[in-house]
Design an enzyme around this catalytic site. Structure first.
Site, PDB file in Angstrom:
ATOM      1  CB  THR A   1     -44.124 -35.761  -3.575  1.00 47.83           C
ATOM      2  OG1 THR A   1     -43.514 -34.206  -4.219  1.00 47.83           O
ATOM      3  CG2 THR A   1     -43.537 -35.733  -2.092  1.00 47.83           C
TER       4      THR A   1
ATOM      5  CE1 TYR B   1     -44.267 -40.212  -2.497  1.00 50.02           C
ATOM      6  CE2 TYR B   1     -46.302 -41.065  -2.037  1.00 50.02           C
ATOM      7  CZ  TYR B   1     -45.415 -40.105  -1.755  1.00 50.02           C
ATOM      8  OH  TYR B   1     -45.747 -39.480  -0.783  1.00 50.02           O
TER       9      TYR B   1
HETATM   10  N1  LIG Z   1     -48.280 -34.294  -0.584  1.00 54.63           N
HETATM   11  C1  LIG Z   1     -49.039 -35.326  -0.492  1.00 54.63           C
HETATM   12  O1  LIG Z   1     -50.366 -35.331  -0.866  1.00 54.63           O
HETATM   13  C2  LIG Z   1     -48.493 -35.942   0.853  1.00 54.63           C
HETATM   14  C3  LIG Z   1     -49.494 -37.133   1.151  1.00 54.63           C
HETATM   15  C4  LIG Z   1     -48.885 -38.159   2.072  1.00 54.63           C
HETATM   16  C5  LIG Z   1     -47.658 -38.097   2.472  1.00 54.63           C
HETATM   17  N2  LIG Z   1     -46.799 -37.193   2.019  1.00 54.63           N
HETATM   18  C6  LIG Z   1     -45.458 -37.209   2.281  1.00 54.63           C
HETATM   19  O2  LIG Z   1     -45.242 -35.748   3.205  1.00 54.63           O
HETATM   20  C7  LIG Z   1     -43.958 -35.379   3.065  1.00 54.63           C
HETATM   21  C8  LIG Z   1     -43.934 -33.798   2.707  1.00 54.63           C
HETATM   22  O3  LIG Z   1     -44.701 -33.908   1.473  1.00 54.63           O
HETATM   23  P1  LIG Z   1     -44.727 -32.498   0.519  1.00 54.63           P
HETATM   24  O4  LIG Z   1     -46.096 -32.474  -0.380  1.00 54.63           O
HETATM   25  O5  LIG Z   1     -44.634 -31.331   1.387  1.00 54.63           O
HETATM   26  O6  LIG Z   1     -43.583 -32.611  -0.341  1.00 54.63           O
HETATM   27  P2  LIG Z   1     -42.899 -31.465  -1.408  1.00 54.63           P
HETATM   28  O7  LIG Z   1     -43.725 -30.309  -1.331  1.00 54.63           O
HETATM   29  O8  LIG Z   1     -42.671 -32.348  -2.608  1.00 54.63           O
HETATM   30  O9  LIG Z   1     -41.538 -31.055  -0.656  1.00 54.63           O
HETATM   31  C9  LIG Z   1     -40.418 -31.984  -0.650  1.00 54.63           C
HETATM   32  C10 LIG Z   1     -39.152 -31.138  -0.604  1.00 54.63           C
HETATM   33  O10 LIG Z   1     -38.046 -31.751  -0.657  1.00 54.63           O
HETATM   34  C11 LIG Z   1     -37.174 -31.499  -1.531  1.00 54.63           C
HETATM   35  N3  LIG Z   1     -36.219 -32.476  -2.091  1.00 54.63           N
HETATM   36  C12 LIG Z   1     -36.384 -33.296  -2.936  1.00 54.63           C
HETATM   37  N4  LIG Z   1     -35.222 -34.122  -3.266  1.00 54.63           N
HETATM   38  C13 LIG Z   1     -34.657 -33.658  -2.156  1.00 54.63           C
HETATM   39  C14 LIG Z   1     -33.313 -34.040  -1.765  1.00 54.63           C
HETATM   40  N5  LIG Z   1     -32.520 -35.154  -2.482  1.00 54.63           N
HETATM   41  N6  LIG Z   1     -32.474 -33.654  -0.857  1.00 54.63           N
HETATM   42  C15 LIG Z   1     -33.066 -32.653  -0.112  1.00 54.63           C
HETATM   43  N7  LIG Z   1     -34.467 -32.145  -0.507  1.00 54.63           N
HETATM   44  C16 LIG Z   1     -34.877 -32.727  -1.401  1.00 54.63           C
HETATM   45  C17 LIG Z   1     -38.144 -30.884  -2.922  1.00 54.63           C
HETATM   46  O11 LIG Z   1     -37.403 -30.195  -3.710  1.00 54.63           O
HETATM   47  P3  LIG Z   1     -38.002 -29.978  -5.079  1.00 54.63           P
HETATM   48  O12 LIG Z   1     -39.443 -29.449  -4.991  1.00 54.63           O
HETATM   49  O13 LIG Z   1     -37.094 -29.287  -5.917  1.00 54.63           O
HETATM   50  O14 LIG Z   1     -37.950 -31.475  -5.814  1.00 54.63           O
HETATM   51  C18 LIG Z   1     -39.144 -30.224  -1.854  1.00 54.63           C
HETATM   52  O15 LIG Z   1     -38.541 -28.879  -1.592  1.00 54.63           O
HETATM   53  C19 LIG Z   1     -43.233 -36.133   2.180  1.00 54.63           C
HETATM   54  O16 LIG Z   1     -42.477 -37.169   2.907  1.00 54.63           O
HETATM   55  C20 LIG Z   1     -44.155 -36.768   1.278  1.00 54.63           C
HETATM   56  O17 LIG Z   1     -43.789 -38.113   1.003  1.00 54.63           O
HETATM   57  C21 LIG Z   1     -47.271 -36.098   1.139  1.00 54.63           C
END
Ligand SMILES: NC(=O)c1ccc[n+]([C@@H]2O[C@H](COP(=O)([O-])OP(=O)(O)OC[C@H]3O[C@@H](n4cnc5c(N)ncnc54)[C@H](OP(=O)(O)O)[C@@H]3O)[C@@H](O)[C@H]2O)c1
Length: 298
Positions: free
Chosen positions: A60, A129
């Site tokens: 992300t 991304y």
């Molecule tokens: N944040 C936003 O503003 C936003 C906006 C639109 C859509 N989204 C989508 O919403 C979803 C959730 O976002 P979020 O903000 O909660 O993301 P996040 O906080 O970055 O959480 C993602 C989690 O996935 C883990 N991860 C990374 N690589 C991995 C792997 N190979 N295998 C298993 N786990 C893995 C990360 O670990 P590490 O942290 O250690 O890398 C983290 O714990 C994502 O699909 C994102 O694309 C987010």
């Protein structure tokens, strides 16, 4: 049984808490079962009766992705493909989270004003991304068309780095901050999205609700509008003790490595037709800030 992948991330942690408080059984994993490792995903599902896989895992770091194309694609596209293959083997339904960044942000004008993106509007991501997330969507649907994809935007919540926390930090440190006022979208509180995911799980047990959905909070604002409201509530809940001036600036005055959509408001009509609630952004922001305010008062 529900399997939450990416359970230590901002959304994954919130979803875990919501399932726990609703006494819904689930298993949670994060990087220890990497989605990039097909074998270990396969081993994990063996002997477990998993009916739903909710994928909250993703790469992300939007700007860093411009330099880490391979890593970003391996996680957001290959990783999702691995999940899809495993889900197909065991007959589980995948609920996958995607993003408004699959759209270009060149708004579609209707009746003289931009209209929110519909699920089947043409995609055209402008960042690595966004491209990787779109590729993940496509691979999932090509392997298991009976999946659910929820595209969301501007996520914030208790358990991760996000715009609200960044604003509070900067507003406490500085007398003036500048925020982009010509990019429009809708914030999404992870608590609301997590509840929507739970509703989708319940709905898909009984009726067919597969396909792509959009979910964010209701409302259409700029990052500047968002910052102004965060400041107002921060003052009201005594998180911010000092004045801070918030100055609107243009995208070109705040250059970032990745190009972001200028307009990425998502239409929520499709998910609302299923009965899923979509709270107004200001109401959710207030609930979030009032809930975390004790942490700052100390
Ligand atoms: N944040 C936003 O503003 C936003 C906006 C639109 C859509 N989204 C989508 O919403 C979803 C959730 O976002 P979020 O903000 O909660 O993301 P996040 O906080 O970055 O959480 C993602 C989690 O996935 C883990 N991860 C990374 N690589 C991995 C792997 N190979 N295998 C298993 N786990 C893995 C990360 O670990 P590490 O942290 O250690 O890398 C983290 O714990 C994502 O699909 C994102 O694309 C987010």
């Amino acid at each position: 049984m529900i399997w939450i992948i990416g359970a230590r991330g901002m959304l994954g942690t919130e979803l875990s808490e919501i399932l726990k408080s609703n006494s819904v059984p689930f298993i949670a994993t994060d990087k220890e079962i990497s989605i990039t490792d097909y074998e270990s995903l396969g081993q994990f599902v063996r002997d477990r009766s998993i009916k739903f896989i909710v994928n909250c895992a993703a790469y992300t770091a939007v700007d860093k992705a411009e330099d880490e194309v391979d890593l970003c694609t391996t996680i957001n596209a290959d990783g999702v493909e691995n999940i899809a293959k495993v889900a197909k083997q065991i007959g589980a339904t995948v609920i996958h989270i995607s993003t408004d960044y699959v759209f270009s942000g060149e708004s579609i004008i209707e009746n003289g004003k931009p209209r929110p993106y519909l699920e089947d509007d043409p995609t055209s991501p402008t960042s690595i991304y966004g491209k990787s997330k779109l590729e993940g969507e496509k691979r999932l649907l090509s392997i298991v068309p009976e999946s659910i994809i929820i595209r969301t935007s501007w996520l914030y919540g208790e358990h991760g780095n996000n715009f609200v926390y960044t604003m509070f930090r900067l507003m406490r440190e500085k007398k003036e901050i500048a925020v982009v006022s010509d990019q429009y979208g809708s914030p999404t509180w992870t608590y609301d999205l997590a509840r929507a995911i739970l509703q989708m799980i319940n709905l898909s047990k009984n009726k067919l609700s597969f396909g792509i959905y959009h979910y964010s909070n209701e409302g259409e604002i700029s990052w500047y509008d968002f910052a102004v409201e965060i400041y107002r509530l921060g003052r009201e809940y005594e998180i911010l003790k000092e004045d801070c001036n918030i100055k609107p600036i243009k995208t070109e005055d705040y250059p970032t490595k990745a190009m972001r959509p200028k307009y990425s408001v998502l239409s929520k009509e499709k998910i609302k037709r299923l009965g899923v609630e979509v709270p107004f952004w200001k109401d959710s922001l207030r609930s979030f800030i009032s809930g975390i305010s004790h942490k700052y008062r100390g």
